[in-house]
Design an enzyme around this catalytic site. Structure first.
Site, mmCIF file in Angstrom:
data_model
loop_
_atom_site.group_PDB
_atom_site.id
_atom_site.type_symbol
_atom_site.label_atom_id
_atom_site.label_comp_id
_atom_site.label_asym_id
_atom_site.label_seq_id
_atom_site.Cartn_x
_atom_site.Cartn_y
_atom_site.Cartn_z
ATOM 1 N N HIS A 127 30.509 -1.206 -53.207
ATOM 2 C CA HIS A 127 31.123 -1.647 -51.959
ATOM 3 C C HIS A 127 31.795 -0.506 -51.201
ATOM 4 C CE1 HIS A 127 34.858 -2.223 -54.510
ATOM 5 N NE2 HIS A 127 35.366 -1.638 -53.457
ATOM 6 N N ASP A 157 28.488 -3.874 -59.012
ATOM 7 C CA ASP A 157 29.251 -3.107 -58.021
ATOM 8 C C ASP A 157 29.356 -1.633 -58.413
ATOM 9 O OD1 ASP A 157 30.593 -2.682 -55.675
ATOM 10 O OD2 ASP A 157 32.548 -3.334 -56.429
ATOM 11 N N SER A 232 39.230 2.030 -55.017
ATOM 12 C CA SER A 232 37.932 1.521 -55.468
ATOM 13 C C SER A 232 37.005 2.655 -55.872
ATOM 14 C CB SER A 232 37.252 0.721 -54.349
ATOM 15 O OG SER A 232 37.719 -0.581 -54.308
#
Length: 504
Positions: A127, A157, A232
């Site tokens: 992402h 992911d 992230s």
């Protein structure tokens, strides 16, 4: 990502130079160190110093069409032939950056880490780089390198990038074994929160095997190490400086850390990274079955002492076990030597297995435990088969069927499955059994979500073909002292599922 509005990602997004919303997810890391003070770990300065160079900031940009920047004024809707049309066309359509679709540039920030210094391989979250037109990797010494995308996996992911390390010496870190991490172990996270870069936080492993409904293989490490926007894709380290997780998501009402973060365990990520590097895509094992949880009611109906395993609700045509090796109604309790305690355990262990591998699968069939040998297919091929199968025989042909002989049982009205009822409910030719023509409101069947048009194919793992068969099977189960009846139901397209209905 999860539908939970509090579940946030750790990528920071900027629109037209102004901070916008947070997109992405990250995990909260913790620092593990051999020496522990009374109120926490001893200094982690030496450990952090040796790892900072391998952790990178990732910036992406994307040209988004059909959107308007802050303060943009929409073009007025004028009557056809208006004398002001040319004036407004010149003003709105010929402004810089607003040609026709008023596209704008969106920039995002995230984190990542180098796993191969010689080849320039960087790991991050999918992402973080999704839909990016340009990707840049920023190193702790101020060097910025353009990155190309090697491969991504949306299910976990994970994304793998490559930079050209020529003329720049990179520092790499290694993956550790996340399976050895225990609740309470110290961990350390390094990332790029709010674009600040090179930020170190420490915490503990708060929990393991977390399912946050973000994907089919959820098995997150939960940590209380501080994770914020921009973390992230960053690494979660153990005390040896090994990556045991990829920071992915947090739960936060405000967008900031409240001490609940999630990290993809290295045990899951490592295989994905290796496949993306080798093939540019994933190649997961595939069993070719549809499954559902084994509830207490289902376990009782199957004669199992405890509710465990994954109940096979259907076998996909053309799949690896479409040869009678595994049947609908079997309960898989062990796969390739690994216990299957819950339904969600099975997809993960199968996906982690090699395509073409022959494995032993332990099943419970009609109350008897047995072992079968299965050769796995490839999940990516299986998804195409399943998609094709689900799209067949889904047409409603009207409601012109004459009345048929019926019976009432367990809050349902049932009838013969013949040409008339097939036409009435649009039931595929290959489906066999007894059709449900009506479900009483507030009945036990209605509570289980049973609907008219579904077909009863088995009761207590015995086939039924007529309404009388259904009545006889229910009566026999009551005589045996059973409290629940296990029904195998087929949808009009033939997809199978199991439900239990109380017979009181």
């Amino acid at each position: 990502m999860t539908s939970n509005s509090f579940l946030r990602a750790a990528r920071r997004t900027f629109t037209s130079g102004a901070a916008a919303l947070l997109i992405g997810a990250f995990t909260v890391p913790s620092l593990v160190t051999p020496t522990i003070a009374a109120d926490g770990p001893a200094s982690v300065a030496d450990l952090a110093q040796g790892l900072l160079g391998a952790v990178v900031n990732i910036s992406t940009s994307q040209r988004v069409k059909g959107t308007e920047g802050p303060g943009a004024v929409p073009m007025p809707q004028l009557p056809e032939g208006s004398p002001f049309q040319d004036f407004f066309d010149d003003f709105f359509k010929n402004r810089p950056g607003e040609q026709g679709d008023r596209s704008q540039k969106v920039q995002s920030l995230g984190s990542g880490f180098v796993v191969d210094a010689e080849q320039g391989i960087v790991v991050t979250n999918n992402h973080v780089i999704a839909d990016a037109d340009d990707i840049e990797v920023n190193f702790s010494d101020g060097v910025t390198l353009k990155a190309t995308l090697v491969g991504t996996d949306t299910k976990t992911d994970v994304a793998v990038l490559k930079v050209d390390p020529k003329g720049h010496k990179l520092t790499a870190v290694k993956f550790g074994d996340s399976s050895k991490m225990r609740v309470g172990d110290w961990v350390m996270a390094i990332g790029n929160p709010f674009g600040l870069g090179g930020t170190v936080t420490v915490g503990i492993v708060s929990a393991r095997n977390r399912d946050i409904n973000s994907g089919p293989y959820d098995d997150f490490i939960q940590t209380d190490a501080a994770i914020n926007r921009g973390n992230s894709g960053g690494p979660l380290f153990n005390s040896a400086g090994e990556v045991i997780g990829i920071n992915t998501a947090i739960i936060s009402p405000s967008g900031g850390s409240i001490g609940i973060g999630f990290s993809i365990p290295s045990q899951l990520a490592l295989g994905v990274v290796d496949q993306l590097r080798q093939f540019g895509e994933t190649r997961r094992g595939w069993l070719g079955v549809r499954i559902q949880p084994v509830t207490e009611d289902i376990a009782e109906s199957l004669g199992m002492a405890t509710a465990k395993g994954a109940l096979v609700a259907g076998v996909i045509k053309g799949g690896p076990v479409d040869n009678g090796t595994i049947l609908a109604g079997d309960v898989i309790i062990k796969f390739d030597g690994r216990d299957v305690n819950e339904m969600r355990d099975l997809p993960r262990v199968v996906a982690e297995s090699s395509v073409g591998k022959a494995v032993d699968v332990v099943i419970v069939r009609k109350g008897v435990e047995q072992t079968v040998k299965v050769t796995l297919g490839r999940l990516e091929d299986g998804e195409k088969l399943a998609s094709s199968e689900d799209g067949n025989a889904d047409q409603d042909n009207g409601d012109k069927a004459p009345a048929v002989a019926t019976a009432a049982v367990l809050g349902m009205t049932i009838g013969e499955l013949n040409d008339e009822t097939r036409t009435k409910f649009g039931i595929a030719a290959e489906v066999s059994g007894v059709v449900i023509t009506e479900v009483s409101k507030d009945s036990a069947a209605a509570e289980r979500g049973i609907q008219a048009g579904e077909v009863i194919t088995e009761i207590a793992q015995e086939s039924v073909a007529t309404p009388k068969d259904v009545m006889d099977r229910i009566a026999a189960l009551k005589e045996q002292g059973r409290k629940n009846a296990l029904l195998m139901l087929a949808s009009k397209s033939g997809e199978l599922r199991f439900v239990t209905i109380r017979m009181d």
